[in-house]
Every structure is written in structure tokens, then in C-alpha cells.
Enzyme design. Structure first.
Site, PDB file in Angstrom:
ATOM      1  N   LYS A 173      11.666  14.816 -17.027  1.00  0.00           N
ATOM      2  CA  LYS A 173      12.357  16.112 -16.119  1.00  0.00           C
ATOM      3  C   LYS A 173      13.950  15.873 -16.173  1.00  0.00           C
ATOM      4  O   LYS A 173      14.350  16.769 -15.936  1.00  0.00           O
ATOM      5  CB  LYS A 173      11.377  15.791 -14.908  1.00  0.00           C
ATOM      6  CG  LYS A 173      10.036  16.436 -15.064  1.00  0.00           C
ATOM      7  CD  LYS A 173       9.314  16.238 -13.570  1.00  0.00           C
ATOM      8  CE  LYS A 173       7.956  16.594 -13.726  1.00  0.00           C
ATOM      9  NZ  LYS A 173       7.083  16.904 -12.693  1.00  0.00           N
ATOM     10  N   ASP A 223       8.269  22.393  -9.090  1.00  0.00           N
ATOM     11  CA  ASP A 223       7.544  21.435  -8.354  1.00  0.00           C
ATOM     12  C   ASP A 223       7.745  21.566  -6.947  1.00  0.00           C
ATOM     13  O   ASP A 223       6.797  21.574  -6.161  1.00  0.00           O
ATOM     14  CB  ASP A 223       7.781  20.131  -8.662  1.00  0.00           C
ATOM     15  CG  ASP A 223       7.117  19.715 -10.101  1.00  0.00           C
ATOM     16  OD1 ASP A 223       5.924  20.378 -10.644  1.00  0.00           O
ATOM     17  OD2 ASP A 223       7.704  18.995 -10.871  1.00  0.00           O
ATOM     18  N   ALA A 268       8.472   6.959  -3.188  1.00  0.00           N
ATOM     19  CA  ALA A 268       9.890   7.453  -3.216  1.00  0.00           C
ATOM     20  C   ALA A 268      10.120   7.655  -4.763  1.00  0.00           C
ATOM     21  O   ALA A 268      11.255   7.639  -5.283  1.00  0.00           O
ATOM     22  CB  ALA A 268      10.907   6.371  -2.774  1.00  0.00           C
TER      23      ALA A 268
HETATM   24  P1  NDP Z   1       6.926   7.858  -9.933  1.00  0.00           P
HETATM   25  O1  NDP Z   1       6.467   6.963 -11.310  1.00  0.00           O
HETATM   26  O2  NDP Z   1       8.275   8.514 -10.249  1.00  0.00           O
HETATM   27  O3  NDP Z   1       6.804   6.901  -8.582  1.00  0.00           O
HETATM   28  C1  NDP Z   1       5.518   6.593  -8.515  1.00  0.00           C
HETATM   29  C2  NDP Z   1       5.758   5.961  -6.775  1.00  0.00           C
HETATM   30  O4  NDP Z   1       4.708   5.408  -6.488  1.00  0.00           O
HETATM   31  C3  NDP Z   1       6.779   4.830  -6.485  1.00  0.00           C
HETATM   32  O5  NDP Z   1       7.407   5.029  -5.122  1.00  0.00           O
HETATM   33  C4  NDP Z   1       5.959   3.592  -6.716  1.00  0.00           C
HETATM   34  O6  NDP Z   1       6.459   2.690  -5.805  1.00  0.00           O
HETATM   35  C5  NDP Z   1       4.505   4.260  -5.873  1.00  0.00           C
HETATM   36  N1  NDP Z   1       3.368   3.214  -6.172  1.00  0.00           N
HETATM   37  C6  NDP Z   1       2.874   3.566  -7.426  1.00  0.00           C
HETATM   38  N2  NDP Z   1       1.708   2.603  -7.484  1.00  0.00           N
HETATM   39  C7  NDP Z   1       1.588   2.162  -6.011  1.00  0.00           C
HETATM   40  C8  NDP Z   1       0.660   1.263  -5.548  1.00  0.00           C
HETATM   41  N3  NDP Z   1      -0.248   0.816  -6.055  1.00  0.00           N
HETATM   42  N4  NDP Z   1       0.912   0.897  -3.995  1.00  0.00           N
HETATM   43  C9  NDP Z   1       1.748   1.744  -3.592  1.00  0.00           C
HETATM   44  N5  NDP Z   1       3.212   2.406  -3.965  1.00  0.00           N
HETATM   45  C10 NDP Z   1       2.887   2.542  -5.186  1.00  0.00           C
HETATM   46  O7  NDP Z   1       5.821   9.037  -9.944  1.00  0.00           O
HETATM   47  P2  NDP Z   1       5.745  10.576  -9.540  1.00  0.00           P
HETATM   48  O8  NDP Z   1       6.679  10.756  -8.591  1.00  0.00           O
HETATM   49  O9  NDP Z   1       6.147  11.280 -11.041  1.00  0.00           O
HETATM   50  O10 NDP Z   1       4.351  10.888  -9.454  1.00  0.00           O
HETATM   51  C11 NDP Z   1       3.697  10.699  -8.300  1.00  0.00           C
HETATM   52  C12 NDP Z   1       2.390  11.069  -8.191  1.00  0.00           C
HETATM   53  O11 NDP Z   1       2.467  12.658  -8.045  1.00  0.00           O
HETATM   54  C13 NDP Z   1       1.542  10.896  -9.466  1.00  0.00           C
HETATM   55  O12 NDP Z   1       0.082  10.657  -8.775  1.00  0.00           O
HETATM   56  C14 NDP Z   1       1.685  12.255  -9.913  1.00  0.00           C
HETATM   57  O13 NDP Z   1       0.193  12.263 -10.585  1.00  0.00           O
HETATM   58  C15 NDP Z   1       1.554  13.169  -8.824  1.00  0.00           C
HETATM   59  N6  NDP Z   1       2.115  14.557  -9.165  1.00  0.00           N
HETATM   60  C16 NDP Z   1       1.141  15.479  -8.765  1.00  0.00           C
HETATM   61  C17 NDP Z   1       1.803  17.153  -9.114  1.00  0.00           C
HETATM   62  C18 NDP Z   1       0.943  18.157  -8.748  1.00  0.00           C
HETATM   63  O14 NDP Z   1       1.234  19.346  -9.129  1.00  0.00           O
HETATM   64  N7  NDP Z   1       0.020  17.964  -7.813  1.00  0.00           N
HETATM   65  C19 NDP Z   1       2.887  17.194  -9.860  1.00  0.00           C
HETATM   66  C20 NDP Z   1       3.707  15.839 -10.041  1.00  0.00           C
HETATM   67  C21 NDP Z   1       3.268  14.816  -9.868  1.00  0.00           C
HETATM   68  P3  NDP Z   1       7.419   1.401  -6.388  1.00  0.00           P
HETATM   69  O15 NDP Z   1       9.020   2.243  -5.994  1.00  0.00           O
HETATM   70  O16 NDP Z   1       7.383   0.235  -5.313  1.00  0.00           O
HETATM   71  O17 NDP Z   1       7.229   1.294  -7.747  1.00  0.00           O
END
Ligand code: NDP
Length: 266
Positions: free
Chosen positions: A66, A102, A124
């Protein structure tokens, strides 16, 4: 002979995406001569070249491209420009126009919860980035709670209240939203249970951006008797808004909605 227009989703991975089904159903039902496919784009830097090589009219972009999509555009709408993240591109007279659907999709998905003022984001990452920005623009008070500190730095610089699990003191938040991928492919909660046990009972409702399953977070919220909502409407609404761009606003949101929604019933 007029050529049918070609659209696609770019991502890596991309095989799971519902977007081809959502858009093809809509093209078919609205009698539009167009087709939407999926393309496994490995190198985000090749996005523009691939777009033109494939002769596309428009694309959606998913993880992890993106930001590369933002860089590939010739013209950006003001919101995409502000957040630096593009998930929809349309070609017009040889130029690539970029949008983010989004965030408005998410805003529309939570609009059913009235009288909401304060929101706690768990996570975040990239999705939190666009959605926190639009919520703030709309007057919501957004706090971010994340597992690790690194990703919070940008939000803190942008003036958001940010906490890690270590320095968070629970307060009352109207909505608690899981913006993490915790629960997507595992059974983990997005934050320590003690924290969730403190904020969920005080919330009006709990939302997850993950769709197609009840995550441990939503299950916990349901056990507390809270209204819950998964990420299906967000996915649907970002698709409808992308479709509006693809078809240059020939159809209204409410005309597209019942058609595209069928993709979630198949
Ligand atoms: P990113 O990889 O950019 O960010 C992931 C985030 O999740 C970080 O803040 C990370 O924390 C945290 N994280 C991951 N695993 C854990 C855990 N086990 N415990 C606590 N925190 C965790 O992901 P995206 O923002 O791209 O996606 C996030 C979610 O949004 C996904 O599940 C995706 O499927 C969903 N999504 C849904 C959409 C929809 O249309 N419904 C559209 C786009 C996304 P840290 O910084 O500590 O690593």
C-alpha cells in the site's frame, strides 16, 4: 470493437482475497463489460510497470504494497496524500490516480454506533494508520495501545495518545477495536487479558477488523454481553467505495451495496 476493462488486486499473498468475487459480481449484475483478477505482485517497486504491462484500468492493493502504491501514483486524493497509504488506483488518460478506501469504509462500518466519542485501538500497524487519521478528522478521540513501542512513535509524533501494555492505565472507552492480526491465524488475544478485562466491561461495543471468524477478542466481548462487529462490513464498504472510483461514480453506494454483499453469502 470496444475492449472490456480489466481490473485486479495486487498483493502478496493474494490468493485469499475476496475482492475478485466482490467486483466481478458487481460488474456482472450491473452489465458492465469488465473483469477483475488477482495478481501476485512480489516486488512493490514494479507496481506501475506491471499495471501498464497488464493493460489494467484499475487495481486494489493489499498487504504489503500500500505504500509502494502511494509512490506509484501521479495524482493523489487529499486523504491518501495525507496518510501516505493507497489501496485503490484508477488509470485516467495514462495517469495513475490514487485513493484510500479502507479508512472511509471503516468509518462507515462503525457509523451504526451512535454517540461514540472515545475509541481505544489495540494495535498500531498499517490499518490503524489510515483509520485513526480519519476517525480523528471526524472528531473521535483515539488512543492507541500496542504490544511494542516502535510502531507507536509515529502516532505519538502525530499527537495521538499512545501506550504499550507496560505503561497503560485503563480508562473508559466507548469503542474498543482490535486492529492487530492477533486471532487471525491463531487463538491469541490482542492484549493481556487483565487489560481487556478492564476496558471491555466499560465499553459500549467492541469491534474487530478481522473478518470471517469470531476471534478470541470478540468472543471475550460477547461473553461480557457487549455488542460486537467483525471486519466484514469494513471489507465490503472499502470495496464499494473502490467500485465507485472504478466506475467514475456512475452508481451510488446504495445501488452497489446489495449486489456486492452477495459475495459474502457465497
Ligand atoms: P500490520 O502488520 O501493519 O500490524 C500488525 C499490528 O498487530 C501491530 O500493531 C502488531 O504489534 C500487532 N500484533 C500482531 N500480532 C499480535 C499479537 N499476537 N498480539 C498483540 N499484537 C499483535 O497489520 P495490518 O494493520 O495490515 O493488519 C491488521 C489486521 O487488519 C489484520 O488482521 C488484517 O487482516 C486486518 N484488516 C482487515 C481489513 C478489512 O477490510 N476488514 C482491511 C485491512 C486489514 P507490534 O507492533 O508489537 O508488532
Amino acid at each position: 470493437m470496444s475492449m472490456s476493462q480489466l481490473f485486479a488486486i495486487f498483493g502478496n499473498p493474494v490468493s485469499h482475497s475476496k475482492s475478485p468475487l466482490m467486483h466481478n459480481l458487481s460488474f456482472k449484475n450491473l452489465d458492465i463489460d469488465a473483469c477483475y483478477g488477482r495478481y501476485l505482485l512480489k516486488d512493490g517497486k514494479k507496481l506501475k510497470e506491471t499495471f501498464f504491462d497488464l493493460g489494467l484500468k484499475g487495481v486494489n492493493i493489499t498487504v504489503p504494497h500500500k505504500e509502494d502504491a502511494f509512490n506509484a501514483c501521479d495524482v493523489l486524493d487529499p486523504f491518501a496524500q495525507k496518510i501516505g497509504v493507497v489501496n485503490t488506483i484508477v488509470e485516467k488518460e495514462g495517469k495513475l490516480y490514487g485513493y484510500n478506501t479502507d479508512a472511509p469504509g471503516f468509518l462507515k462500518a462503525i457509523s451504526e454506533f451512535k454517540e461514540v466519542k472515545t475509541v481505544l485501538f489495540l494495535g498500531a500497524g498499517g490499518t490503524a494508520q489510515s483509520t485513526s487519521s480519519i476517525l480523528r478528522d471526524e472528531g473521535y478521540d483515539v488512543t492507541l495501545l500496542n504490544r511494542s513501542e516502535e510502531r507507536l512513535k509515529k502516532y505519538a509524533r502525530d499527537g495521538f495518545k499512545t501506550y504499550t501494555f507496560e505503561n497503560f492505565t485503563p480508562k473508559v472507552y466507548d469503542l474498543v477495536i482490535n486492529m492487530t492480526s492477533a486471532g487471525l491465524e491463531d487463538e491469541s488475544l490482542p492484549a493481556p487479558k487483565e487489560i481487556l478485562d478492564a476496558v471491555i466491561p466499560e465499553a459500549y461495543a467492541c469491534i474487530d477488523v478481522i473478518y470471517g471468524k469470531e476471534t478470541p477478542f470478540l468472543k471475550l466481548a460477547r461473553n461480557y454481553g457487549k455488542p460486537t462487529k467483525d471486519g466484514s462490513d469494513m471489507l465490503l464498504y472499502q470495496g464499494i467505495i473502490a467500485f465507485e472510483h472504478f466506475t467514475n461514480y456512475t452508481y451510488t453506494f446504495d445501488e452497489i451495496k446489495p449486489i456486492m454483499k452477495k459475495a459474502f453469502m457465497l
